[in-house]
Motif scaffolding. Structure first.
Motif, short mmCIF file in Angstrom:
data_model
loop_
_atom_site.label_atom_id
_atom_site.label_comp_id
_atom_site.label_asym_id
_atom_site.label_seq_id
_atom_site.Cartn_x
_atom_site.Cartn_y
_atom_site.Cartn_z
N PRO A 51 0.82 -1.22 0.00
CA PRO A 51 0.00 0.00 0.00
C PRO A 51 0.85 1.26 0.00
O PRO A 51 1.77 1.41 0.82
N GLY A 52 0.58 2.15 -0.94
CA GLY A 52 1.28 3.42 -1.00
C GLY A 52 2.68 3.34 -1.58
O GLY A 52 3.41 4.34 -1.56
N LYS A 53 3.07 2.18 -2.08
CA LYS A 53 4.42 2.02 -2.61
C LYS A 53 4.37 1.56 -4.07
O LYS A 53 3.35 1.08 -4.55
N GLU A 54 5.50 1.69 -4.74
CA GLU A 54 5.59 1.22 -6.11
C GLU A 54 5.78 -0.30 -6.13
O GLU A 54 6.25 -0.90 -5.17
N ARG A 55 5.40 -0.87 -7.25
CA ARG A 55 5.57 -2.32 -7.40
C ARG A 55 7.06 -2.63 -7.47
O ARG A 55 7.83 -1.90 -8.10
N GLU A 56 7.45 -3.73 -6.84
CA GLU A 56 8.86 -4.10 -6.79
C GLU A 56 9.05 -5.57 -7.14
O GLU A 56 8.17 -6.41 -6.93
N PHE A 57 10.21 -5.85 -7.64
CA PHE A 57 10.59 -7.22 -8.00
C PHE A 57 10.77 -8.07 -6.75
O PHE A 57 11.32 -7.60 -5.74
N VAL A 58 10.31 -9.31 -6.81
CA VAL A 58 10.47 -10.26 -5.71
C VAL A 58 11.36 -11.43 -6.11
O VAL A 58 12.35 -11.71 -5.44
N ALA A 59 10.99 -12.10 -7.19
CA ALA A 59 11.74 -13.30 -7.58
C ALA A 59 11.45 -13.61 -9.05
O ALA A 59 10.42 -13.20 -9.59
N ALA A 60 12.38 -14.33 -9.67
CA ALA A 60 12.20 -14.75 -11.06
C ALA A 60 12.89 -16.08 -11.27
O ALA A 60 13.78 -16.47 -10.50
N ARG A 80 13.08 -5.63 -14.38
CA ARG A 80 12.17 -4.49 -14.45
C ARG A 80 10.79 -5.01 -14.84
O ARG A 80 10.64 -6.05 -15.48
N GLU A 81 9.78 -4.24 -14.46
CA GLU A 81 8.41 -4.60 -14.85
C GLU A 81 8.30 -4.73 -16.35
O GLU A 81 7.58 -5.61 -16.86
N TRP A 112 0.80 -10.26 -17.40
CA TRP A 112 0.65 -10.14 -15.95
C TRP A 112 -0.64 -10.80 -15.49
O TRP A 112 -1.67 -10.72 -16.18
N GLY A 113 -0.58 -11.39 -14.30
CA GLY A 113 -1.76 -11.91 -13.64
C GLY A 113 -2.43 -10.81 -12.83
O GLY A 113 -1.92 -9.69 -12.72
N GLN A 114 -3.54 -11.16 -12.20
CA GLN A 114 -4.36 -10.15 -11.53
C GLN A 114 -3.88 -9.82 -10.11
O GLN A 114 -4.28 -8.81 -9.57
N GLY A 115 -3.04 -10.60 -9.53
CA GLY A 115 -2.54 -10.33 -8.19
C GLY A 115 -3.32 -11.04 -7.11
O GLY A 115 -4.53 -11.26 -7.23
N THR A 116 -2.62 -11.36 -6.03
CA THR A 116 -3.25 -11.99 -4.87
C THR A 116 -2.69 -11.31 -3.63
O THR A 116 -1.50 -11.04 -3.53
N LEU A 117 -3.57 -11.01 -2.67
CA LEU A 117 -3.20 -10.23 -1.49
C LEU A 117 -2.60 -11.12 -0.42
O LEU A 117 -3.20 -12.14 -0.04
N VAL A 118 -1.44 -10.71 0.07
CA VAL A 118 -0.80 -11.36 1.20
C VAL A 118 -0.74 -10.35 2.34
O VAL A 118 -0.22 -9.25 2.17
#
Length: 128
Positions: free
Chosen positions: A40-49, A111-112, A118-124
Protein backbone atom coordinates in the motif's frame (compact mmCIF):
# COMPACT_ATOMS: atom_id res chain seq x y z
CA UNK A 1 -0.63 -15.58 -22.04
CA UNK A 2 -3.23 -15.61 -19.31
CA UNK A 3 -1.96 -15.88 -15.77
CA UNK A 4 -4.00 -16.77 -12.70
CA UNK A 5 -2.44 -16.29 -9.28
CA UNK A 6 -3.74 -17.87 -6.10
CA UNK A 7 -2.73 -18.68 -2.55
CA UNK A 8 -2.74 -15.31 -0.84
CA UNK A 9 -4.24 -14.77 2.58
CA UNK A 10 -3.68 -13.65 6.14
CA UNK A 11 -0.81 -15.11 8.14
CA UNK A 12 1.00 -14.23 11.32
CA UNK A 13 4.57 -13.04 11.28
CA UNK A 14 6.93 -15.99 11.06
CA UNK A 15 4.41 -18.05 9.16
CA UNK A 16 4.40 -19.38 5.61
CA UNK A 17 2.30 -19.07 2.49
CA UNK A 18 2.56 -20.67 -0.91
CA UNK A 19 1.52 -18.71 -3.99
CA UNK A 20 0.81 -20.39 -7.29
CA UNK A 21 0.45 -18.99 -10.77
CA UNK A 22 -1.15 -21.00 -13.55
CA UNK A 23 -0.39 -20.05 -17.14
CA UNK A 24 -2.59 -20.76 -20.11
CA UNK A 25 -0.03 -21.12 -22.87
CA UNK A 26 1.32 -24.06 -24.88
CA UNK A 27 4.95 -23.05 -24.68
CA UNK A 28 5.20 -22.29 -20.96
CA UNK A 29 8.71 -23.74 -20.79
CA UNK A 30 9.96 -20.95 -23.05
CA UNK A 31 8.78 -18.19 -20.70
CA UNK A 32 10.79 -16.59 -17.96
CA UNK A 33 8.51 -16.13 -14.97
CA UNK A 34 8.55 -13.63 -12.16
CA UNK A 35 6.77 -12.40 -9.07
CA UNK A 36 6.39 -8.76 -8.16
CA UNK A 37 4.61 -7.14 -5.24
CA UNK A 38 3.05 -3.81 -4.44
CA UNK A 39 2.56 -2.68 -0.87
CA UNK A 40 0.00 0.00 0.00
CA UNK A 41 1.28 3.42 -1.00
CA UNK A 42 4.42 2.02 -2.61
CA UNK A 43 5.59 1.22 -6.11
CA UNK A 44 5.57 -2.32 -7.40
CA UNK A 45 8.86 -4.10 -6.79
CA UNK A 46 10.59 -7.22 -8.00
CA UNK A 47 10.47 -10.26 -5.71
CA UNK A 48 11.74 -13.30 -7.58
CA UNK A 49 12.20 -14.75 -11.06
CA UNK A 50 13.05 -18.03 -12.69
CA UNK A 51 14.59 -18.37 -16.13
CA UNK A 52 13.08 -20.34 -18.98
CA UNK A 53 16.25 -22.07 -20.12
CA UNK A 54 17.82 -23.49 -16.98
CA UNK A 55 15.32 -22.61 -14.25
CA UNK A 56 17.95 -20.41 -12.64
CA UNK A 57 16.40 -18.45 -9.79
CA UNK A 58 16.78 -14.80 -8.80
CA UNK A 59 15.64 -12.98 -5.69
CA UNK A 60 15.36 -9.52 -4.28
CA UNK A 61 17.70 -9.06 -1.35
CA UNK A 62 14.74 -8.48 0.94
CA UNK A 63 13.40 -12.02 0.41
CA UNK A 64 16.58 -13.99 -0.23
CA UNK A 65 16.80 -16.98 2.05
CA UNK A 66 13.08 -16.83 2.92
CA UNK A 67 11.30 -17.17 -0.42
CA UNK A 68 11.73 -19.88 -3.05
CA UNK A 69 10.50 -19.70 -6.63
CA UNK A 70 10.05 -22.85 -8.67
CA UNK A 71 8.32 -23.95 -11.84
CA UNK A 72 6.59 -27.06 -13.12
CA UNK A 73 6.64 -26.96 -16.91
CA UNK A 74 4.43 -30.04 -17.16
CA UNK A 75 1.68 -28.25 -15.23
CA UNK A 76 2.33 -24.73 -16.55
CA UNK A 77 2.72 -23.37 -13.05
CA UNK A 78 5.17 -21.26 -11.11
CA UNK A 79 5.17 -21.28 -7.33
CA UNK A 80 6.46 -18.87 -4.72
CA UNK A 81 7.03 -20.48 -1.33
CA UNK A 82 7.22 -17.78 1.31
CA UNK A 83 8.62 -18.63 4.73
CA UNK A 84 9.46 -16.56 7.78
CA UNK A 85 7.04 -13.90 6.65
CA UNK A 86 7.32 -10.41 8.03
CA UNK A 87 4.74 -7.60 8.27
CA UNK A 88 6.72 -5.74 5.61
CA UNK A 89 5.96 -8.57 3.17
CA UNK A 90 2.32 -7.43 3.14
CA UNK A 91 1.43 -6.60 -0.45
CA UNK A 92 -0.46 -7.64 -3.53
CA UNK A 93 1.66 -10.25 -5.27
CA UNK A 94 1.48 -10.59 -9.05
CA UNK A 95 2.99 -13.17 -11.32
CA UNK A 96 4.35 -12.18 -14.69
CA UNK A 97 5.62 -13.87 -17.83
CA UNK A 98 8.52 -12.89 -20.08
CA UNK A 99 8.02 -14.36 -23.52
CA UNK A 100 10.99 -12.66 -25.19
CA UNK A 101 13.47 -15.47 -24.67
CA UNK A 102 15.65 -12.98 -22.82
CA UNK A 103 18.86 -14.23 -21.21
CA UNK A 104 19.22 -13.35 -17.53
CA UNK A 105 22.79 -12.83 -16.36
CA UNK A 106 23.79 -13.60 -12.79
CA UNK A 107 23.37 -9.95 -11.85
CA UNK A 108 20.36 -9.20 -14.03
CA UNK A 109 18.22 -6.30 -12.85
CA UNK A 110 14.58 -7.20 -13.35
CA UNK A 111 12.17 -4.49 -14.45
CA UNK A 112 8.41 -4.60 -14.85
CA UNK A 113 8.90 -3.86 -18.53
CA UNK A 114 10.81 -7.14 -18.97
CA UNK A 115 7.54 -9.00 -18.56
CA UNK A 116 4.94 -9.12 -21.30
CA UNK A 117 2.00 -10.66 -19.46
CA UNK A 118 0.65 -10.14 -15.95
CA UNK A 119 -1.76 -11.91 -13.64
CA UNK A 120 -4.36 -10.15 -11.53
CA UNK A 121 -2.54 -10.33 -8.19
CA UNK A 122 -3.25 -11.99 -4.87
CA UNK A 123 -3.20 -10.23 -1.49
CA UNK A 124 -0.80 -11.36 1.20
CA UNK A 125 -1.29 -9.86 4.65
CA UNK A 126 1.20 -10.56 7.42
CA UNK A 127 0.11 -9.57 10.91
CA UNK A 128 2.56 -8.74 13.66
Amino acid sequence: VQLQASGGGLVQAGGSLRLSCAASVRTFSSYGMGWFRQAPGKEREFVAAISWRSSTTYYANSVKGRFTISRDNARNTVTLQMNSLKPEDTAVYSCAADGTGRYYSDSYYFRETDFTSWGQGTLVTVSS
